[in-house]
Design a protein around this motif. Structure first.
Motif, PDB file in Angstrom:
ATOM      1  N   ARG A 104     -37.871  49.743 161.127  1.00  0.00           N
ATOM      2  CA  ARG A 104     -38.166  51.000 161.817  1.00  0.00           C
ATOM      3  C   ARG A 104     -36.915  51.853 161.809  1.00  0.00           C
ATOM      4  NH1 ARG A 104     -37.070  49.785 167.753  1.00  0.00           N
ATOM      5  NH2 ARG A 104     -35.881  47.886 167.524  1.00  0.00           N
ATOM      6  N   SER A 105     -37.126  53.136 161.744  1.00  0.00           N
ATOM      7  CA  SER A 105     -35.985  54.055 161.757  1.00  0.00           C
ATOM      8  C   SER A 105     -36.355  55.286 162.576  1.00  0.00           C
ATOM      9  CB  SER A 105     -35.607  54.465 160.336  1.00  0.00           C
ATOM     10  OG  SER A 105     -36.700  55.112 159.718  1.00  0.00           O
ATOM     11  N   LEU A 106     -35.346  55.837 163.241  1.00  0.00           N
ATOM     12  CA  LEU A 106     -35.535  57.064 164.022  1.00  0.00           C
ATOM     13  C   LEU A 106     -34.860  58.215 163.291  1.00  0.00           C
ATOM     14  CD1 LEU A 106     -34.679  55.752 167.623  1.00  0.00           C
ATOM     15  CD2 LEU A 106     -36.891  55.785 166.480  1.00  0.00           C
ATOM     16  N   GLU A 107     -35.523  59.341 163.252  1.00  0.00           N
ATOM     17  CA  GLU A 107     -34.925  60.521 162.626  1.00  0.00           C
ATOM     18  C   GLU A 107     -34.774  61.610 163.679  1.00  0.00           C
ATOM     19  OE1 GLU A 107     -36.960  61.917 159.157  1.00  0.00           O
ATOM     20  OE2 GLU A 107     -37.086  59.902 158.275  1.00  0.00           O
ATOM     21  N   PHE A 108     -33.615  62.264 163.626  1.00  0.00           N
ATOM     22  CA  PHE A 108     -33.343  63.352 164.556  1.00  0.00           C
ATOM     23  C   PHE A 108     -33.144  64.631 163.760  1.00  0.00           C
ATOM     24  CE2 PHE A 108     -32.170  59.431 166.575  1.00  0.00           C
ATOM     25  CZ  PHE A 108     -32.645  59.577 167.875  1.00  0.00           C
ATOM     26  N   GLU A 109     -33.371  65.759 164.415  1.00  0.00           N
ATOM     27  CA  GLU A 109     -33.150  67.044 163.730  1.00  0.00           C
ATOM     28  C   GLU A 109     -31.668  67.134 163.384  1.00  0.00           C
ATOM     29  OE1 GLU A 109     -34.763  70.405 165.761  1.00  0.00           O
ATOM     30  OE2 GLU A 109     -36.780  69.523 165.833  1.00  0.00           O
ATOM     31  N   GLU A 110     -31.422  67.666 162.181  1.00  0.00           N
ATOM     32  CA  GLU A 110     -30.062  67.662 161.638  1.00  0.00           C
ATOM     33  C   GLU A 110     -29.076  68.348 162.588  1.00  0.00           C
ATOM     34  OE1 GLU A 110     -27.847  68.868 157.494  1.00  0.00           O
ATOM     35  OE2 GLU A 110     -30.034  68.771 157.545  1.00  0.00           O
TER      36      GLU A 110
END
Length: 196
Positions: A104-110
């Motif tokens: 699993r991975s979390l992505e955040f706004e750049e």
């Protein structure tokens, strides 16, 4: 003379028909049972968990076993599903679900700490043993499943469902690969010979 010829022709036809029917009857049950197999899983899979927080974990091993139980009848007729202890020998024709893993991975706004999405993907490993004892690893992967809610937060009601769904997808791919193996018919035969 004509009657004798007709009678001989009739007998020949009847004999051919009986032989064809008996061959069909003897091969049909074996074709039907060709995909009837005993499946096994690594015993430690029952306890495999994914840590999802400081004090929270989910049992991905149980998800995998549930998926295997629910999904395998779509691909083959399963005569039994049993645990395989780590020190048990692998029999010829064995099909064992050995591992399950969830990435699993979390992505955040750049450039920010604003959450964008979470991605889940699963992989499972089957071990298939040929009649000659050669072992082959069969991997099943799921497509990436995306969630726009922070996983396992107070608002989250989907993460367990998405993880279970990705594991099921990986199990399905693994089973599809197994039944399409060229050696699959001989694996069935070797299981039956070993059980006798």
């Amino acid at each position: 003379m004509k009657h004798g010829f007709r009678f001989t022709t009739f007998l020949a036809f009847l004999l051919v028909h009986c032989v064809a029917t008996s061959q069909t009857e003897t091969t049909s049950p074996s074709e039907r049972s060709e995909k009837s197999l005993r499946l096994q899983y690594a015993e430690d899979l029952e306890r495999k968990v994914l840590k999802v927080g400081p004090s929270q974990e989910i049992s991905i091993g149980q998800f995998a076993l549930q998926s295997l139980t629910n999904t395998s009848p779509r691909y083959l007729s399963v005569s039994s599903l049993s645990p395989l202890k780590s020190n048990d020998p692998l029999e010829p024709g064995a099909i064992v679900l050995r591992k399950v893993q969830v990435d699993r991975s979390l992505e955040f706004e750049e450039g920010t700490s604003k959450f964008r999405q979470a991605n889940f993907a699963s992989i499972v490993e089957f071990l298939v043993v040929s009649p000659l004892g050669e072992q082959e690893r069969i991997l099943g992967h799921s497509e990436q499943i995306t969630s726009h809610t922070i996983p396992f937060s107070s608002d989250d009601t989907e993460s367990k469902e998405k993880i279970a769904s990705s594991i099921q997808s990986a199990i399905e791919e693994g089973l599809r690969k197994i039944v399409s193996m060229k050696s699959f018919p001989s694996i069935f035969k070797s299981q039956n010979m070993f059980q006798r």
